[in-house]
Motif scaffolding. Structure first.
Motif, PDB file in Angstrom:
ATOM      1  N   LEU A   1       5.604  20.033   4.973  1.00 54.16           N
ATOM      2  CA  LEU A   1       5.800  18.597   4.855  1.00 54.16           C
ATOM      3  C   LEU A   1       5.748  18.201   3.384  1.00 54.16           C
ATOM      4  O   LEU A   1       4.852  18.637   2.650  1.00 54.16           O
ATOM      5  CB  LEU A   1       4.702  17.827   5.604  1.00 54.16           C
ATOM      6  N   GLU A   2       6.695  17.376   2.969  1.00 53.49           N
ATOM      7  CA  GLU A   2       6.687  16.837   1.607  1.00 53.49           C
ATOM      8  C   GLU A   2       5.757  15.623   1.603  1.00 53.49           C
ATOM      9  O   GLU A   2       6.175  14.490   1.802  1.00 53.49           O
ATOM     10  CB  GLU A   2       8.115  16.448   1.202  1.00 53.49           C
ATOM     11  N   ALA A   3       4.479  15.874   1.369  1.00 52.85           N
ATOM     12  CA  ALA A   3       3.480  14.810   1.461  1.00 52.85           C
ATOM     13  C   ALA A   3       3.483  13.903   0.238  1.00 52.85           C
ATOM     14  O   ALA A   3       3.293  12.684   0.347  1.00 52.85           O
ATOM     15  CB  ALA A   3       2.088  15.417   1.650  1.00 52.85           C
ATOM     16  N   ASP A   4       3.672  14.494  -0.939  1.00 50.86           N
ATOM     17  CA  ASP A   4       3.584  13.727  -2.183  1.00 50.86           C
ATOM     18  C   ASP A   4       4.976  13.275  -2.612  1.00 50.86           C
ATOM     19  O   ASP A   4       5.779  14.066  -3.126  1.00 50.86           O
ATOM     20  CB  ASP A   4       2.919  14.573  -3.271  1.00 50.86           C
ATOM     21  N   HIS A   5       5.250  11.977  -2.394  1.00 51.64           N
ATOM     22  CA  HIS A   5       6.564  11.385  -2.660  1.00 51.64           C
ATOM     23  C   HIS A   5       6.350   9.917  -2.965  1.00 51.64           C
ATOM     24  O   HIS A   5       5.446   9.283  -2.410  1.00 51.64           O
ATOM     25  CB  HIS A   5       7.464  11.567  -1.427  1.00 51.64           C
ATOM     26  N   ARG A   6       7.173   9.349  -3.805  1.00 61.46           N
ATOM     27  CA  ARG A   6       6.967   7.965  -4.233  1.00 61.46           C
ATOM     28  C   ARG A   6       7.097   6.960  -3.081  1.00 61.46           C
ATOM     29  O   ARG A   6       6.591   5.838  -3.176  1.00 61.46           O
ATOM     30  CB  ARG A   6       7.908   7.591  -5.367  1.00 61.46           C
ATOM     31  N   ASP A   7       7.751   7.326  -1.992  1.00 66.26           N
ATOM     32  CA  ASP A   7       7.873   6.428  -0.848  1.00 66.26           C
ATOM     33  C   ASP A   7       6.683   6.520   0.104  1.00 66.26           C
ATOM     34  O   ASP A   7       6.690   5.890   1.164  1.00 66.26           O
ATOM     35  CB  ASP A   7       9.160   6.722  -0.074  1.00 66.26           C
ATOM     36  N   HIS A   8       5.662   7.280  -0.260  1.00 70.50           N
ATOM     37  CA  HIS A   8       4.445   7.397   0.540  1.00 70.50           C
ATOM     38  C   HIS A   8       3.290   6.669  -0.134  1.00 70.50           C
ATOM     39  O   HIS A   8       3.087   6.800  -1.350  1.00 70.50           O
ATOM     40  CB  HIS A   8       4.051   8.864   0.695  1.00 70.50           C
ATOM     41  N   SER A   9       2.530   5.941   0.655  1.00 73.28           N
ATOM     42  CA  SER A   9       1.297   5.348   0.154  1.00 73.28           C
ATOM     43  C   SER A   9       0.226   6.434   0.060  1.00 73.28           C
ATOM     44  O   SER A   9       0.402   7.556   0.556  1.00 73.28           O
ATOM     45  CB  SER A   9       0.822   4.250   1.104  1.00 73.28           C
ATOM     46  N   ALA A  10      -0.902   6.091  -0.538  1.00 71.86           N
ATOM     47  CA  ALA A  10      -2.006   7.052  -0.617  1.00 71.86           C
ATOM     48  C   ALA A  10      -2.460   7.448   0.780  1.00 71.86           C
ATOM     49  O   ALA A  10      -2.779   8.616   1.041  1.00 71.86           O
ATOM     50  CB  ALA A  10      -3.160   6.449  -1.414  1.00 71.86           C
ATOM     51  N   ASP A  11      -2.467   6.482   1.707  1.00 71.11           N
ATOM     52  CA  ASP A  11      -2.850   6.783   3.080  1.00 71.11           C
ATOM     53  C   ASP A  11      -1.844   7.718   3.740  1.00 71.11           C
ATOM     54  O   ASP A  11      -2.227   8.644   4.477  1.00 71.11           O
ATOM     55  CB  ASP A  11      -2.968   5.485   3.886  1.00 71.11           C
TER      56      ASP A  11
ATOM     57  N   ARG B   1      -2.619  20.483   7.659  1.00 70.24           N
ATOM     58  CA  ARG B   1      -3.749  21.395   7.899  1.00 70.24           C
ATOM     59  C   ARG B   1      -3.872  21.712   9.388  1.00 70.24           C
ATOM     60  O   ARG B   1      -4.085  22.865   9.784  1.00 70.24           O
ATOM     61  CB  ARG B   1      -5.051  20.772   7.383  1.00 70.24           C
ATOM     62  N   GLU B   2      -3.742  20.683  10.218  1.00 72.35           N
ATOM     63  CA  GLU B   2      -3.852  20.882  11.666  1.00 72.35           C
ATOM     64  C   GLU B   2      -2.784  21.833  12.196  1.00 72.35           C
ATOM     65  O   GLU B   2      -3.044  22.654  13.082  1.00 72.35           O
ATOM     66  CB  GLU B   2      -3.727  19.542  12.390  1.00 72.35           C
ATOM     67  N   LEU B   3      -1.569  21.691  11.657  1.00 77.22           N
ATOM     68  CA  LEU B   3      -0.430  22.442  12.178  1.00 77.22           C
ATOM     69  C   LEU B   3      -0.157  23.742  11.422  1.00 77.22           C
ATOM     70  O   LEU B   3       0.747  24.486  11.792  1.00 77.22           O
ATOM     71  CB  LEU B   3       0.824  21.558  12.129  1.00 77.22           C
ATOM     72  N   GLY B   4      -0.924  24.001  10.375  1.00 74.02           N
ATOM     73  CA  GLY B   4      -0.702  25.214   9.587  1.00 74.02           C
ATOM     74  C   GLY B   4       0.569  25.161   8.765  1.00 74.02           C
ATOM     75  O   GLY B   4       1.242  26.185   8.564  1.00 74.02           O
ATOM     76  N   LEU B   5       0.918  23.969   8.241  1.00 73.54           N
ATOM     77  CA  LEU B   5       2.140  23.790   7.468  1.00 73.54           C
ATOM     78  C   LEU B   5       1.836  23.757   5.974  1.00 73.54           C
ATOM     79  O   LEU B   5       0.739  23.386   5.550  1.00 73.54           O
ATOM     80  CB  LEU B   5       2.836  22.483   7.864  1.00 73.54           C
ATOM     81  N   LEU B   6       2.834  24.099   5.184  1.00 73.50           N
ATOM     82  CA  LEU B   6       2.744  23.983   3.730  1.00 73.50           C
ATOM     83  C   LEU B   6       2.844  22.520   3.329  1.00 73.50           C
ATOM     84  O   LEU B   6       3.458  21.708   4.031  1.00 73.50           O
ATOM     85  CB  LEU B   6       3.876  24.768   3.064  1.00 73.50           C
ATOM     86  N   VAL B   7       2.271  22.170   2.192  1.00 75.26           N
ATOM     87  CA  VAL B   7       2.356  20.814   1.645  1.00 75.26           C
ATOM     88  C   VAL B   7       3.076  20.873   0.311  1.00 75.26           C
ATOM     89  O   VAL B   7       2.685  21.633  -0.581  1.00 75.26           O
ATOM     90  CB  VAL B   7       0.958  20.191   1.450  1.00 75.26           C
ATOM     91  N   THR B   8       4.138  20.087   0.169  1.00 73.23           N
ATOM     92  CA  THR B   8       4.880  20.043  -1.089  1.00 73.23           C
ATOM     93  C   THR B   8       4.868  18.633  -1.665  1.00 73.23           C
ATOM     94  O   THR B   8       4.507  17.667  -0.989  1.00 73.23           O
ATOM     95  CB  THR B   8       6.339  20.495  -0.898  1.00 73.23           C
ATOM     96  N   GLY B   9       5.280  18.532  -2.929  1.00 73.95           N
ATOM     97  CA  GLY B   9       5.431  17.249  -3.599  1.00 73.95           C
ATOM     98  C   GLY B   9       6.607  17.322  -4.542  1.00 73.95           C
ATOM     99  O   GLY B   9       6.907  18.400  -5.076  1.00 73.95           O
ATOM    100  N   ALA B  10       7.293  16.209  -4.720  1.00 72.72           N
ATOM    101  CA  ALA B  10       8.497  16.223  -5.552  1.00 72.72           C
ATOM    102  C   ALA B  10       8.912  14.813  -5.926  1.00 72.72           C
ATOM    103  O   ALA B  10       8.402  13.829  -5.385  1.00 72.72           O
ATOM    104  CB  ALA B  10       9.640  16.922  -4.806  1.00 72.72           C
ATOM    105  N   SER B  11       9.880  14.742  -6.832  1.00 74.43           N
ATOM    106  CA  SER B  11      10.336  13.451  -7.334  1.00 74.43           C
ATOM    107  C   SER B  11      11.448  12.830  -6.517  1.00 74.43           C
ATOM    108  O   SER B  11      11.603  11.614  -6.502  1.00 74.43           O
ATOM    109  CB  SER B  11      10.826  13.606  -8.779  1.00 74.43           C
ATOM    110  N   ASP B  12      12.286  13.655  -5.865  1.00 77.41           N
ATOM    111  CA  ASP B  12      13.509  13.158  -5.226  1.00 77.41           C
ATOM    112  C   ASP B  12      14.405  12.514  -6.300  1.00 77.41           C
ATOM    113  O   ASP B  12      14.998  11.460  -6.104  1.00 77.41           O
ATOM    114  CB  ASP B  12      13.174  12.145  -4.132  1.00 77.41           C
ATOM    115  N   TYR B  13      14.499  13.192  -7.423  1.00 76.73           N
ATOM    116  CA  TYR B  13      15.225  12.696  -8.597  1.00 76.73           C
ATOM    117  C   TYR B  13      16.724  12.601  -8.332  1.00 76.73           C
ATOM    118  O   TYR B  13      17.326  13.499  -7.748  1.00 76.73           O
ATOM    119  CB  TYR B  13      14.965  13.651  -9.756  1.00 76.73           C
ATOM    120  N   HIS B  14      17.328  11.475  -8.764  1.00 77.41           N
ATOM    121  CA  HIS B  14      18.769  11.270  -8.647  1.00 77.41           C
ATOM    122  C   HIS B  14      19.423  10.912  -9.987  1.00 77.41           C
ATOM    123  O   HIS B  14      20.583  10.512 -10.010  1.00 77.41           O
ATOM    124  CB  HIS B  14      19.066  10.142  -7.666  1.00 77.41           C
TER     125      HIS B  14
END
Length: 295
Positions: free
Chosen positions: A227-237, A247-260
């Motif tokens: 899951l791309e958790a860290d993204h500007r369209d996401h709040s801290a919550d 963590r529950e599902l055993g998935l990787l966590v990514t973050g990115a800019s989504d730069y255009h």
């Protein structure tokens, strides 16, 4: 494959070039990454790998490592109806026939959809199909971002984000849906092509409806890797919730800019991915990260 540790790397795993709806060339994305202090970047154009070769040729010159990827437009079938989901795929075989066929179908339908939206917009705004096509570069498939750029050029809106929040929003009368493969099928296709599927901005509610955590769990069962958790369209919550779900599902966590590029306010490196996560993605993928240094 054995992956080098990226303990000192700044890793941005979601960017776009002119091969889809960005404003930079593929080489320009890597040059911009170098200027921003990003040392590993993923090129993930919408439904296209056309920018891979040019970006790869820029690795040695820029000193920026390249993760070859894609962002696939999909639709999750839920009891509430179809919900748009963007699926990032990393380090896959771009010649895989089943995935190629789905991507071509999606690109062809995007063009027809863009024509229909342009016709609707033209009833109220000074924009033509020729204006929209003029905003594309290098054979990129015409999409909503190019409609937005045409509206900016015509002085109707100030920037892409304004266009997407108003007349190009799924709730607007000008909006026309396009074909998109089922999200679960797309996850399977990326896996079959030897890639690593990660859901982009899963809580980006301002773009439209988002899938439930139950749906994400179902996708994890068929092979969703992260899951791309860290993204500007996401709040801290939102970020906390996605990290907890991962963590529950055993998935990787990514973050990115989504730069255009200059089309959107997203800045390279504004959100990044942990080096250990990239090492795991490379371990699972078919392709290697292209490095400017020797392993």
């Amino acid at each position: 494959m054995a992956a080098l540790p990226y303990t000192w790397r700044v890793i941005d795993l979601h960017t776009h070039s002119r091969a889809s709806d960005g404003t930079d060339t593929p080489r320009g994305v890597l040059e911009a990454a170098a200027s921003a202090g990003v040392t590993v970047v993923a090129l993930t154009d919408h439904d296209s790998t056309a920018g891979w070769d040019e970006a790869a040729a820029a690795v040695a010159d820029t000193g920026v490592a390249l993760v070859r990827g894609i962002e696939i437009s999909t639709r999750a079938r839920t009891p509430e109806g179809g919900i748009s989901v963007h699926l990032l795929g990393y380090l896959h075989d771009r010649e895989h026939p089943a995935l190629l066929a789905e991507l071509q179908r999606t690109r062809d339908d995007r063009v027809q959809r863009a024509r229909r939206m342009t016709e609707r917009l033209a009833d109220d705004y000074p924009v033509t199909w020729e204006d929209v096509v003029a905003q594309t570069h290098g054979g990129a498939t015409v999409g909503r971002p190019h409609l937005a750029d045409a509206l900016v050029a015509a002085g109707v809106v100030a920037h892409r984000d304004e266009a997407f929040a108003t007349m190009l929003h799924p709730g607007a009368p000008y909006y026309v849906p396009h074909y998109a493969p089922d999200t679960a099928d797309a996850v399977r296709a990326v896996l079959a092509a030897g890639g690593v599927p990660v859901m982009a901005h899963p809580r980006a509610g301002r773009r439209g409806r988002v899938v439930t955590e139950e749906t994400i769990a179902e996708l994890a069962e068929v092979g969703l890797a992260g899951l791309e958790a860290d993204h500007r369209d996401h709040s801290a919550d939102d970020r906390d919730r996605m990290r907890g779900l991962a963590r529950e599902l055993g998935l990787l966590v990514t973050g990115a800019s989504d730069y255009h590029g200059v089309g959107k306010q997203n800045r390279l490196g504004e959100h990044t991915t942990d080096p250990d996560v990239l090492a795991e993605i490379e371990e699972r993928g078919t392709l290697e990260v292209l490095r400017p240094w020797t392993r």
